[in-house]
Design an enzyme around this catalytic site. Sequence first.
Site, PDB file in Angstrom:
ATOM      1  N   SER A  37      36.881  35.689  42.770  1.00 34.24           N
ATOM      2  CA  SER A  37      35.798  34.709  42.725  1.00 34.24           C
ATOM      3  C   SER A  37      36.375  33.317  42.447  1.00 34.24           C
ATOM      4  O   SER A  37      37.264  32.866  43.153  1.00 34.24           O
ATOM      5  CB  SER A  37      34.767  35.127  41.673  1.00 34.24           C
ATOM      6  OG  SER A  37      33.615  34.345  41.756  1.00 34.24           O
ATOM      7  N   ASP A 178      31.997  38.444  47.348  1.00 29.94           N
ATOM      8  CA  ASP A 178      32.624  38.256  46.041  1.00 29.94           C
ATOM      9  C   ASP A 178      33.335  39.515  45.536  1.00 29.94           C
ATOM     10  O   ASP A 178      32.726  40.582  45.400  1.00 29.94           O
ATOM     11  CB  ASP A 178      31.526  37.853  45.058  1.00 29.94           C
ATOM     12  CG  ASP A 178      32.058  37.459  43.691  1.00 29.94           C
ATOM     13  OD1 ASP A 178      33.264  37.597  43.451  1.00 29.94           O
ATOM     14  OD2 ASP A 178      31.250  36.999  42.874  1.00 29.94           O
TER      15      ASP A 178
END
Length: 302
Positions: A37, A178
């Site tokens: 991320s 993600d």
Amino acid sequence: MKALVLGGGSMKGAFQVGVIQAVLENGFEPEMIYGISVGALNATFLANDAGRQTEETGELKWPVASRRLLEFWIKNITQPQDISMLRSRVMLGVSTLMSRFDGIVDPLPLHMLIRKHLNENHLTKTPVKVKVGAVNIASGEIKYVGPKDPHYIEYVFASSSIPMLMPAVEIDEQLYLDGGIREVAPIRQAIEDGATEIVLIACHSPLLYQPEDLNTQNLITLIERVRDITVNQIANSNIVWAESYIDRSILRGKAMKLTVIRPAAPLFLDLQHFNSADISRLIIEGYRAGTESVLKKEKISE
């Protein structure tokens, strides 16, 4: 091998930047960097500058790389519009009805920032081993790639693409999102690749932030809250697993060291309403936490 492991945390990654500055200016020299991320973004910028320094001067100074990362955040991430643009309600409604939902916000500003400040040559020739992780939506598996992968930047985009808020990224006819869906702190991969001295920087405290006036009728707020709850739990699980693994390894006679640096109290940053002062505040908090960790380590070793 020394590894710097950077966990996820959206814009709370500003805290991570402050910790990185403190840790690298105090002598930690990573041979490996792993990111998920926002950690994937920070890892990539560090690797990029490491490659730049090596190419231009023939030597690598990590404090310089961390300062350039810090400057990038302060100069370029000052408001929500620097990261994404809210899609119009009409277009969002039409896209959803037509089964073409592509996220509530458009992350184009972030993608443009990343491309503007990265150099493919610096990345591929970086002297440090780098991996970022993203999740394949179809298989549910997390995939880690390094700068030599031809789609590396797209994997960075995917790793930082918040589910529901941002669109999935297509890579080789597969959709990715993600990496924090599976692992918020990519320490397992670092260990599998041979890391023995690890500094893990997480953006989430052991406790969960409890908002006073949570507006669950605001879709973005609700998505962020659900994500905070999930990510906090995954981060805690990743860290507990790592600490247990390290302890068992030491008992078996294998020399390993793990330093975990994370906020003592939950961080708060409103993804819809933040400014440069909020980013600076988190960076300062991170620098303070990193410095305290370094001083504590020095005191223990005396």
